[in-house]
Design an enzyme around this catalytic site. Structure first.
Site, PDB file in Angstrom:
ATOM      1  N   ASP A   1      -1.215  10.533  -4.882  1.00 28.26           N
ATOM      2  CA  ASP A   1      -1.879  11.568  -5.680  1.00 28.26           C
ATOM      3  C   ASP A   1      -2.724  12.512  -4.838  1.00 28.26           C
ATOM      4  O   ASP A   1      -3.104  12.209  -3.711  1.00 28.26           O
ATOM      5  CB  ASP A   1      -2.822  10.917  -6.694  1.00 28.26           C
TER       6      ASP A   1
ATOM      7  N   ASP B   1      -3.708   5.764   6.454  1.00 23.84           N
ATOM      8  CA  ASP B   1      -4.213   6.990   7.071  1.00 23.84           C
ATOM      9  C   ASP B   1      -5.162   6.572   8.201  1.00 23.84           C
ATOM     10  O   ASP B   1      -4.704   6.216   9.284  1.00 23.84           O
ATOM     11  CB  ASP B   1      -4.890   7.796   5.944  1.00 23.84           C
TER      12      ASP B   1
ATOM     13  N   GLU C   1       0.852  -1.202   0.000  1.00 22.78           N
ATOM     14  CA  GLU C   1       0.000   0.000   0.000  1.00 22.78           C
ATOM     15  C   GLU C   1       0.883   1.246   0.000  1.00 22.78           C
ATOM     16  O   GLU C   1       2.017   1.219   0.490  1.00 22.78           O
ATOM     17  CB  GLU C   1      -0.901  -0.049   1.252  1.00 22.78           C
TER      18      GLU C   1
HETATM   19  P1  IMP Z   1      -7.329   5.259   4.803  1.00 26.72           P
HETATM   20  O1  IMP Z   1      -8.339   4.272   4.297  1.00 26.72           O
HETATM   21  O2  IMP Z   1      -7.966   6.412   5.550  1.00 26.72           O
HETATM   22  O3  IMP Z   1      -6.208   4.623   5.572  1.00 26.72           O
HETATM   23  O4  IMP Z   1      -6.729   5.981   3.532  1.00 26.72           O
HETATM   24  C1  IMP Z   1      -5.774   5.358   2.758  1.00 26.72           C
HETATM   25  C2  IMP Z   1      -5.912   5.789   1.328  1.00 26.72           C
HETATM   26  O5  IMP Z   1      -6.174   7.188   1.219  1.00 26.72           O
HETATM   27  C3  IMP Z   1      -4.595   5.522   0.628  1.00 26.72           C
HETATM   28  O6  IMP Z   1      -4.695   4.331  -0.141  1.00 26.72           O
HETATM   29  C4  IMP Z   1      -4.391   6.724  -0.232  1.00 26.72           C
HETATM   30  O7  IMP Z   1      -4.862   6.471  -1.531  1.00 26.72           O
HETATM   31  C5  IMP Z   1      -5.234   7.817   0.386  1.00 26.72           C
HETATM   32  N1  IMP Z   1      -4.440   8.752   1.185  1.00 26.72           N
HETATM   33  C6  IMP Z   1      -4.458   8.936   2.516  1.00 26.72           C
HETATM   34  N2  IMP Z   1      -3.599   9.893   2.905  1.00 26.72           N
HETATM   35  C7  IMP Z   1      -3.009  10.314   1.762  1.00 26.72           C
HETATM   36  C8  IMP Z   1      -2.003  11.314   1.488  1.00 26.72           C
HETATM   37  O8  IMP Z   1      -1.456  12.018   2.360  1.00 26.72           O
HETATM   38  N3  IMP Z   1      -1.662  11.462   0.183  1.00 26.72           N
HETATM   39  C9  IMP Z   1      -2.208  10.725  -0.824  1.00 26.72           C
HETATM   40  N4  IMP Z   1      -3.138   9.787  -0.618  1.00 26.72           N
HETATM   41  C10 IMP Z   1      -3.540   9.590   0.670  1.00 26.72           C
HETATM   42 MG    MG Z   2      -5.124   7.794  -3.521  1.00 27.64          MG
END
Ligand code: IMP
Ligand code: MG
Length: 184
Positions: free
Chosen positions: A163, A107, A103
């Site tokens: 991105d 986040d 991955e």
């Molecule tokens: P989560 O599901 O909240 O952990 O988010 C993860 C997904 O959000 C990742 O696969 C990224 O595509 C996107 N994402 C989260 N933070 C960032 C960032 O700072 N820059 C770019 N993409 C992010």
């Molecule tokens: Mg993304």
């Protein structure tokens, strides 16, 4: 700070390509040691992991299969949405194999949590997680990161596959996006 090649967003360099390179090499050594003699399937989460994964698998000194999964979280911008769906699934039979999910960034943890559960239900021998970057300050669900490149602050980061609205993936270094409207 740069105005990224005419895109209008201001970017501040966070991690230069030389440091990324050293870190990917260090991660590849760990993974190579752990997966020697196993049936490794590297599964990249598209699109964000594509550059990291390409660099990582070329440094692994062991045989493997490579596959991809595309998940969508609806919406765009700097806040990830809570609804996650598989848009394109693996084409590999992973029963009895050792899966390494790759991955770009963790986040809230919801995306990888969903993907790990999705793959664990397929009869894999093991499922582990490798991420280029982690933003632990934003975690909402508990996730074990088996291999991690960088811990980053609560900034929106782009470049090296990452991105903002599908922009900046091609940049070879990692940048923080300024004035992105995200919480700090
Ligand atoms: P989560 O599901 O909240 O952990 O988010 C993860 C997904 O959000 C990742 O696969 C990224 O595509 C996107 N994402 C989260 N933070 C960032 C960032 O700072 N820059 C770019 N993409 C992010
Ligand atoms: Mg993304």
């Amino acid at each position: 700070m740069i105005d990224a090649r005419g895109c209008g967003n201001r970017l501040t360099m966070l991690i230069p390509r030389t440091v990324i390179d050293q870190t990917v090499a260090r991660m590849a050594e760990e993974i190579t040691a752990d997966y020697r003699g196993k049936q490794l399937v590297a599964v990249g989460i598209l699109k964000g992991a594509f550059i990291f994964m390409a660099d990582l698998v070329r440094r692994l000194d062991i045989p493997m299969e490579v596959d991809f999964i595309t998940v969508s979280s609806y919406g765009s911008g700097t806040e990830s949405s809570r609804i996650i769906n598989v848009r394109q699934d693996l084409t590999t039979d992973i029963r009895g194999k050792d899966i390494l999910v790759i991955e770009d960034i963790v986040d809230s943890g919801r995306t990888v949590c969903y993907v790990l559960q999705h793959l664990a239900s397929r009869g894999a021998a093991s499922v582990r997680l490798c991420a280029l970057a982690d933003k632990p300050s934003r975690r909402e669900v508990s996730i074990k990161l088996n291999y991690l490149g960088f811990t980053v602050p609560d900034r929106f980061v782009v470049g090296y596959g990452l991105d903002f609205d599908n922009k900046f993936r091609y940049l070879p270094d990692i940048y923080a996006l300024e004035n992105d409207g995200s919480k700090s």
